[in-house]
Design a protein around this motif. Structure first.
Motif, PDB file in Angstrom:
ATOM      1  N   HIS A  53       0.940  -1.178   0.064  1.00 50.35           N
ATOM      2  CA  HIS A  53       0.005  -0.073  -0.052  1.00 50.35           C
ATOM      3  C   HIS A  53       0.851   1.263   0.130  1.00 50.35           C
ATOM      4  O   HIS A  53       1.662   1.609   1.032  1.00 50.35           O
ATOM      5  N   PHE A  54       0.797   1.972  -1.244  1.00 53.21           N
ATOM      6  CA  PHE A  54       1.784   3.096  -1.071  1.00 53.21           C
ATOM      7  C   PHE A  54       0.924   4.407  -0.756  1.00 53.21           C
ATOM      8  O   PHE A  54      -0.326   4.618  -1.088  1.00 53.21           O
ATOM      9  N   LEU A  55       1.383   5.199   0.264  1.00 45.49           N
ATOM     10  CA  LEU A  55       0.555   6.458   0.794  1.00 45.49           C
ATOM     11  C   LEU A  55       1.490   7.607   0.496  1.00 45.49           C
ATOM     12  O   LEU A  55       2.510   7.561   0.677  1.00 45.49           O
ATOM     13  N   TYR A  56       0.592   8.565   0.199  1.00 46.98           N
ATOM     14  CA  TYR A  56       1.691   9.731  -0.128  1.00 46.98           C
ATOM     15  C   TYR A  56       1.076  11.046   0.343  1.00 46.98           C
ATOM     16  O   TYR A  56      -0.307  11.344   0.357  1.00 46.98           O
ATOM     17  N   ILE A  57       1.970  11.946   0.653  1.00 50.54           N
ATOM     18  CA  ILE A  57       1.366  13.151   1.022  1.00 50.54           C
ATOM     19  C   ILE A  57       2.243  14.340   0.380  1.00 50.54           C
ATOM     20  O   ILE A  57       2.703  14.257  -0.710  1.00 50.54           O
ATOM     21  N   HIS A  58       1.720  15.710   0.546  1.00 53.38           N
ATOM     22  CA  HIS A  58       2.593  16.929   0.098  1.00 53.38           C
ATOM     23  C   HIS A  58       2.996  17.644   1.339  1.00 53.38           C
ATOM     24  O   HIS A  58       4.126  18.420   0.950  1.00 53.38           O
ATOM     25  N   HIS A  59       2.605  17.598   2.474  1.00 52.73           N
ATOM     26  CA  HIS A  59       2.889  18.390   3.427  1.00 52.73           C
ATOM     27  C   HIS A  59       2.532  17.914   4.778  1.00 52.73           C
ATOM     28  O   HIS A  59       1.676  17.142   4.684  1.00 52.73           O
ATOM     29  N   ILE A  60       3.290  18.174   5.782  1.00 52.00           N
ATOM     30  CA  ILE A  60       2.821  18.197   7.289  1.00 52.00           C
ATOM     31  C   ILE A  60       3.307  19.271   7.890  1.00 52.00           C
ATOM     32  O   ILE A  60       4.222  19.606   8.499  1.00 52.00           O
ATOM     33  N   PHE A  61       2.023  20.322   7.763  1.00 54.15           N
ATOM     34  CA  PHE A  61       2.088  21.526   8.688  1.00 54.15           C
ATOM     35  C   PHE A  61       1.886  21.430  10.094  1.00 54.15           C
ATOM     36  O   PHE A  61       1.772  20.235  10.435  1.00 54.15           O
ATOM     37  N   THR A  66       0.497  16.308  14.996  1.00 52.50           N
ATOM     38  CA  THR A  66       0.193  15.238  16.144  1.00 52.50           C
ATOM     39  C   THR A  66      -0.801  14.041  15.273  1.00 52.50           C
ATOM     40  O   THR A  66      -0.641  12.985  15.874  1.00 52.50           O
ATOM     41  N   ASN A  67      -1.486  14.910  14.431  1.00 55.99           N
ATOM     42  CA  ASN A  67      -2.403  13.700  13.835  1.00 55.99           C
ATOM     43  C   ASN A  67      -1.651  12.569  12.853  1.00 55.99           C
ATOM     44  O   ASN A  67      -2.096  11.463  13.022  1.00 55.99           O
ATOM     45  N   PHE A  68      -0.585  13.221  12.307  1.00 49.95           N
ATOM     46  CA  PHE A  68       0.138  12.330  11.469  1.00 49.95           C
ATOM     47  C   PHE A  68       0.876  11.400  12.135  1.00 49.95           C
ATOM     48  O   PHE A  68       1.169  10.121  11.838  1.00 49.95           O
ATOM     49  N   ASP A  69       1.611  11.809  13.471  1.00 50.84           N
ATOM     50  CA  ASP A  69       1.942  10.801  14.417  1.00 50.84           C
ATOM     51  C   ASP A  69       1.260   9.906  14.634  1.00 50.84           C
ATOM     52  O   ASP A  69       1.440   8.641  14.696  1.00 50.84           O
ATOM     53  N   GLY A 268      -2.356  14.936   6.264  1.00 44.67           N
ATOM     54  CA  GLY A 268      -1.798  14.692   7.628  1.00 44.67           C
ATOM     55  C   GLY A 268      -3.059  14.979   8.620  1.00 44.67           C
ATOM     56  O   GLY A 268      -3.004  14.410   9.784  1.00 44.67           O
ATOM     57  N   GLY A 269      -3.694  16.186   7.998  1.00 43.10           N
ATOM     58  CA  GLY A 269      -4.575  16.681   9.142  1.00 43.10           C
ATOM     59  C   GLY A 269      -6.060  16.289   9.035  1.00 43.10           C
ATOM     60  O   GLY A 269      -6.922  16.634   9.745  1.00 43.10           O
ATOM     61  N   TRP A 270      -6.250  15.219   8.140  1.00 44.89           N
ATOM     62  CA  TRP A 270      -7.567  14.695   8.005  1.00 44.89           C
ATOM     63  C   TRP A 270      -8.105  13.818   9.112  1.00 44.89           C
ATOM     64  O   TRP A 270      -6.958  13.337   9.894  1.00 44.89           O
ATOM     65  N   LYS A 271      -9.180  13.678   9.719  1.00 46.31           N
ATOM     66  CA  LYS A 271      -9.394  12.677  10.691  1.00 46.31           C
ATOM     67  C   LYS A 271      -9.070  11.365  10.280  1.00 46.31           C
ATOM     68  O   LYS A 271      -9.013  10.810   9.085  1.00 46.31           O
TER      69      LYS A 271
END
Length: 298
Positions: A53-61, A66-69, A268-271
């Motif tokens: 499963h490949f997951l990708y982001i653009h930013h972690i502001f 905290t949510n991404f962690d 990263g900020g999504w629920k």
């Protein structure tokens, strides 16, 4: 004018029009309803599905950290994390024996340093797909111009060449994402070939071997079979899309120029329940045909 540092600022930019505001609200309401319906789903059991499963982001502001962690911590309990190279080789080999996740990020934003820090904490390594012409942008005005014309967002800080070296020393990978975040569909094949070669030359000079490429905008309609073939002709060993999906196998070996990684985009900020829904959907819809080129290119 200033660099934005929070997802909240980006969302305000995106929501400048009433149409965008309504679309965002409708999306959140719909996903909340879906999450409610899935409240009894055993996601631990779902995530045990053998796959890559490949997951990708653009930013972690700042307001995503905290949510991404929490997300990476959650995923670490049921998955083995693989580098982009190892994940691709796993699919090519046909030996997908348990659940694997591979992270990547597009566009080379400075906040990827925080993403890397969080991933390092859990032993995960990502591939950062960058545009060489944005690396090292050092003024807000230049960043604003690039962001407005290429990324449709307010000015953000970009990674420097020193930052790329730092990521490499941490065990992460650097990939190519076109020189200037070009829409490949608007380039001639010769222009795209020049772009690929220039990308590889510039990045290799500073980062060493660059085996991976991810095209911009990500949809199958944003790329062609001729462009895909050109990626391998110019010396890359993978070409990633931004189309959602997960990869399973029937045990067959696949040639590298027959495989196109599908990647699930996450913010990263999504629920967490929203992210889990998208991942479940990709798992439920996974099939061996997902490993190969889309019918629209044939």
């Amino acid at each position: 004018m200033h660099y934005i540092t929070k997802l909240e600022e980006l969302q305000k930019y995106w929501a400048q029009s009433k149409k965008a505001q309504f679309r965002s609200l409708a999306r959140n309401v719909a996903l909340d309803l879906i999450s409610f319906k899935e409240r009894n789903v055993d996601f631990e059991e779902v995530f045990k599905t053998p796959r890559v499963h490949f997951l990708y982001i653009h930013h972690i502001f700042e307001d995503e950290e905290t949510n991404f962690d929490q997300l990476v911590n959650l995923l670490s309990k049921q998955h083995t994390f693989l580098s982009h190279t190892d994940a691709i080789n796993k699919v090519l080999s046909g030996n997908i024996d348990k659940p694997y996740i591979s992270f990547s990020s597009d566009d080379g934003l400075k906040s990827n340093l925080k993403a890397a820090e969080i991933l390092n904490k859990y032993g995960a390594k990502a591939c950062f797909f960058v545009n060489p012409n944005s690396i090292g942008i050092d003024t807000v005005s230049k960043a604003a111009e690039f962001c407005k014309t290429r990324l449709d967002m307010p000015p953000v800080e970009f990674l420097s060449w020193k930052d790329l070296d730092t990521l490499l020393k941490q065990g992460h990978e650097i990939g190519a994402h076109t020189m200037n975040h070009e829409d490949v569909a608007k380039l001639t094949l010769n222009e795209f070939e020049d772009n690929l070669n220039q990308c590889k030359t510039v990045l290799t000079a500073s980062c060493g071997d660059i085996p991976h490429f991810a095209y911009t905008y990500g949809g199958f309609s944003n790329f062609t079979k001729a462009a895909y073939d050109m990626v391998f002709k110019t010396g890359y060993h993978s070409c990633s899309s931004g189309v959602r999906g997960a990869h399973i196998s029937d045990g067959s070996v696949i040639k590298e120029n027959e495989f196109i990684p599908r990647r699930d985009h996450i913010i990263g900020g999504w629920k967490l329940n929203h992210i889990k829904h998208f991942m479940k959907k990709s798992i439920d819809e996974a099939n061996v045909e997902n490993n190969f080129l889309p019918a629209v290119w044939k």
